[in-house]
Each structure stands twice: as structure tokens, then as C-alpha cells.
Design an enzyme around this catalytic site. Structure first.
Site, PDB file in Angstrom:
ATOM      1  N   CYS A   7     -61.766 -10.018 -55.768  1.00 51.47           N
ATOM      2  CA  CYS A   7     -63.010  -9.279 -55.493  1.00 51.47           C
ATOM      3  C   CYS A   7     -63.277  -8.212 -56.567  1.00 51.47           C
ATOM      4  O   CYS A   7     -63.593  -8.565 -57.688  1.00 51.47           O
ATOM      5  CB  CYS A   7     -62.969  -8.696 -54.081  1.00 51.47           C
ATOM      6  SG  CYS A   7     -64.613  -8.375 -53.399  1.00 51.47           S
TER       7      CYS A   7
ATOM      8  N   HIS B  53     -61.773 -13.916 -50.727  1.00 50.91           N
ATOM      9  CA  HIS B  53     -60.552 -13.298 -50.205  1.00 50.91           C
ATOM     10  C   HIS B  53     -59.561 -14.336 -49.686  1.00 50.91           C
ATOM     11  O   HIS B  53     -59.650 -14.764 -48.532  1.00 50.91           O
ATOM     12  CB  HIS B  53     -60.903 -12.315 -49.085  1.00 50.91           C
ATOM     13  CG  HIS B  53     -61.537 -11.065 -49.592  1.00 50.91           C
ATOM     14  ND1 HIS B  53     -60.833  -9.886 -49.798  1.00 50.91           N
ATOM     15  CD2 HIS B  53     -62.810 -10.799 -49.965  1.00 50.91           C
ATOM     16  CE1 HIS B  53     -61.653  -8.965 -50.261  1.00 50.91           C
ATOM     17  NE2 HIS B  53     -62.857  -9.491 -50.371  1.00 50.91           N
TER      18      HIS B  53
ATOM     19  N   GLU C 234     -56.537 -13.892 -48.803  1.00 54.79           N
ATOM     20  CA  GLU C 234     -55.693 -13.370 -47.717  1.00 54.79           C
ATOM     21  C   GLU C 234     -56.323 -13.645 -46.357  1.00 54.79           C
ATOM     22  O   GLU C 234     -55.639 -13.668 -45.333  1.00 54.79           O
ATOM     23  CB  GLU C 234     -55.431 -11.878 -47.894  1.00 54.79           C
ATOM     24  CG  GLU C 234     -56.574 -10.950 -47.529  1.00 54.79           C
ATOM     25  CD  GLU C 234     -57.672 -10.883 -48.579  1.00 54.79           C
ATOM     26  OE1 GLU C 234     -58.663 -10.172 -48.355  1.00 54.79           O
ATOM     27  OE2 GLU C 234     -57.526 -11.531 -49.640  1.00 54.79           O
TER      28      GLU C 234
END
Length: 368
Positions: free
Chosen positions: A257, A342, A344
Site C-alpha cells: 500500500c 493487502h 495480510e
């Protein structure tokens, strides 16, 4: 008669649009850039994501609060959104693992919100007009005053926010694999730390504004640049010194990001404000190397400008299938890669978790 308080609230946009609803959370006035998230679950992870600092979060899924909140789902030390907008707010919750209701959670964190809003209509308005500033109020109900307040609110473009949400001092997080990673906290999410630690990394997590001497002293095996809020061009004014140093070591680098944007800026690639941005847990991204499509979690209002990527310095590795925007880069002048979304993925799918493995493999290969 309702069992819950019914206090009026107003949402006023900088273009003059005014929406009436009912107050939720803390009573007061708040403002920021109005954006929306299309995730069906994970409102607590969204509200505590540091990348949302200074923004009003409108949830497109209508029912919010129905499973309460629990401490383990926080992505940061506190709620980061400036305010929340929902269609149907649930004062009660049905979840034996929850610590408290969303109402109690918002009150404890002094977060102002409004419910009873036609979020579908408002999302269409934002998609047509672009993101804009807005104000939520449950104390001042003068429409003209609130619209003017929204117009006067500070714009996100040009705003440096990473140093406002990061930790105040460096912290070591121990893993068991013997790999040392320097992670730079521009608003790093807890699940990013978990993913790297669980893969055997011992992390030294540095605040956004860290001296180069302190970074050199850690002598990392690899460098990670995190997500975070604000304008990456403003963050770059102090962050690029560290990025350039990391590049000079020849050691592997990985960015997510804001970190992706900073790595791009360091190679002369442009990053600009998007018309609406991407926020949700259901965005299709194509991996151009494998041809596979990943369902991704996203949260960004800035992006790499298409056409500014020189093929001599970087290869585009991922694209967004909704609008064709750039979602990933592999750099050619140093061993590094980055993604706009993202991996994660909390909340969200886990299709992109392989990127952490890719980073670890790069580090091991370099050490060998």
C-alpha cells in the site's frame, strides 16, 4: 417505544448534500474525507486500520454491529476512522466471544457516527462525484454551518499522516527463524506483523520518522515498508531517505500500500490521488505472471499513475480487473517488489498470502 436513544444526527457533504439520520457512538462533531468500504464483515478491523486515519467510513453492508467487538480483532491500539456511517446499526449483538457492543466500543473510543442513512444512494453519489470531505454532527444541527464546515475541512491531498499514527519508538518482535527484518511503521497493521513473525522473522518495527543511523545499526536481512494514511508524496519528503538506503544495501525489499507507493516514487514513478479509491474485501486482481485472479482486500485513495512506469525500472505484476489500475510492481534495479492491496487480508480472503512467502524466500536466497 424504542429501548435505545433516538437522537438526531446530520451528515453534511462539501458539495452541499445533507443527509439526516440517528446518532450512534459518541455525541459530537467530526469530519474528514468521506469514503466507503464494501466488506460484508470485519467492521472492527476496518475501523482500527491506521490507513483510514482522518476519514469518515461508510459501510455499504447494511447491518453493522451485530456481532459486537472483541479486543483480539483490533489492527491498532485504537479506532482510527474519524467517524462512521451505516444503514442499520445494531445496538445488541449475538456473539459469545464478544467483549462489548459496537455502541460501547465507539463510545469508549469517542467515535461519532450516524445511522439510518441510505448508504446505497450515497455511495452512488460518491462514485459519480468523487470523494469529498464531509461532517457528521449530533450536537450542531444547522445544515448551512455543517456544509461550510465540510468545505473548510483539510483536504487529504498533500496531507502527511503517517507520523501521526505510527508507534513512538522502535519495538522488537521476536520470531523463531533467525531472519532479521526492518519494518517501517507508517500505520502498520497488526496482522502484517503477525504474518512476518509467523514465518520466522524477528522484526525491528521502526516509527515513520527514524534516523538512518538507527536503521543501519539493526543490520537487517530485509526491509519492509508498511501501509499508512495520507498523501504518499508528502510522506516521501522524509521516508525516501530510508528507502534509498535500503536499495543501496542490495537486500530484499517488500512494500504494501503506502510502502508500495514510496518504493515506486523512489524510482521516479508517479503516484496520484484517485477519483474514488479502492476499499473492500472483494476486489479482483490479476497476477500477470501466473495468470491467476486473486480476490483481494484493498484500502487506498492514491495509486501508481498508469503510463508513468518505465519498463527499465519496474515491471507491472498485478492489475485490478475492475478498472485496470496498477496493483503490483517488481523492481529491476534492486531485489524488491510491492503491491497496492493487502495480502495480510484481515478482514478478507487469503489468496495473496503467498507474497509473504515470496519475501521470505528472497531473503533466504540473498543470505545464502
Amino acid at each position: 417505544m424504542s429501548l435505545y436513544p433516538r437522537k438526531k444526527a446530520i451528515l453534511a457533504l462539501s458539495d452541499g448534500t445533507v443527509v439526516h439520520g440517528w446518532a450512534v457512538g459518541h455525541e459530537g462533531i467530526t469530519g474528514g474525507e468521506l469514503c466507503f468500504n464494501t466488506s460484508m464483515t470485519g467492521y472492527q478491523e476496518i475501523f482500527t486500520d491506521p490507513s483510514y486515519h482522518g476519514q469518515l467510513m461508510m459501510m455499504t453492508y447494511p447491518h453493522i454491529g451485530n456481532y459486537g467487538t472483541m479486543a483480539r480483532d483490533d489492527e491498532a491500539r485504537k479506532v482510527m476512522v474519524a467517524g462512521i456511517i451505516t444503514r442499520a446499526f445494531s445496538w445488541e449483538f449475538s456473539n459469545p466471544m464478544a467483549d462489548r457492543s459496537l455502541q460501547e466500543y465507539l463510545e469508549d473510543n469517542e467515535v461519532v457516527g450516524i445511522s439510518g442513512v441510505d448508504t446505497r444512494k450515497l455511495v452512488r453519489h460518491i462514485r459519480e462525484k468523487g470523494v469529498m470531505n464531509a461532517v457528521i454532527s449530533s450536537t450542531e444541527l444547522d445544515e448551512d454551518k455543517l456544509v461550510q464546515m465540510a468545505k473548510d475541512w483539510e483536504d487529504m491531498a498533500g496531507l502527511e499522516l503517517a507520523s501521526k499514527v505510527c508507534r513512538e519508538e522502535a519495538q522488537t518482535v521476536h520470531g523463531e527463524g533467525g531472519l532479521k527484518v526492518a519494518a517501517f511503521d507508517y500505520g502498520i497493521k497488526q496482522n502484517i506483523i503477525n504474518n512476518l513473525r509467523d514465518r520466522g522473522c524477528t522484526l525491528r518495527v521502526f516509527p515513520a520518522k527514524t534516523s538512518l543511523e538507527e536503521v543501519k545499526e539493526w543490520n537487517a536481512d530485509g526491509y519492509f515498508f508498511s501501509n499508512g494514511p495520507g498523501d504518499p508524496n508528502a510522506t516521501a519528503e522524509y521516508a525516501l531517505e530510508i528507502v534509498e538506503y535500503a536499495k543501496s544495501t542490495g537486500k530484499p525489499m517488500f512494500g504494501i500500500c503506502l510502502g508500495h507507493q514510496l518504493m515506486a516514487l523512489s524510482e521516479g514513478i508517479e503516484v496520484g490521488k484517485m477519483f474514488v479509491g479502492h476499499r473492500g474485501a472483494n476486489h479482483p486482481v490479476k497476477n500477470l505472471d501466473t495468470g491467476l485472479v486473486e480476490i483481494s482486500t484493498q484500502n487506498h485513495g492514491f495509486g501508481v499513475v498508469e503510463g508513468s512506469v518505465d519498463e527499465k525500472v519496474a515491471q507491472v505484476t498485478h492489475i485490478n480487473l475492475n478498472d485496470g489500475t496498477i496493483e503490483g510492481l517488481k523492481f529491476k534495479n534492486f531485489p524488491g517488489f510491492s503491491v497496492q492491496y493487502h495480502p495480510e487480508a484481515s478482514p478478507g480472503p487469503h489468496d495473496s498470502a503467498y507474497l509473504f512467502d515470496q519475501f521470505i524466500d528472497l531473503i533466504k536466497k540473498h543470505k545464502a
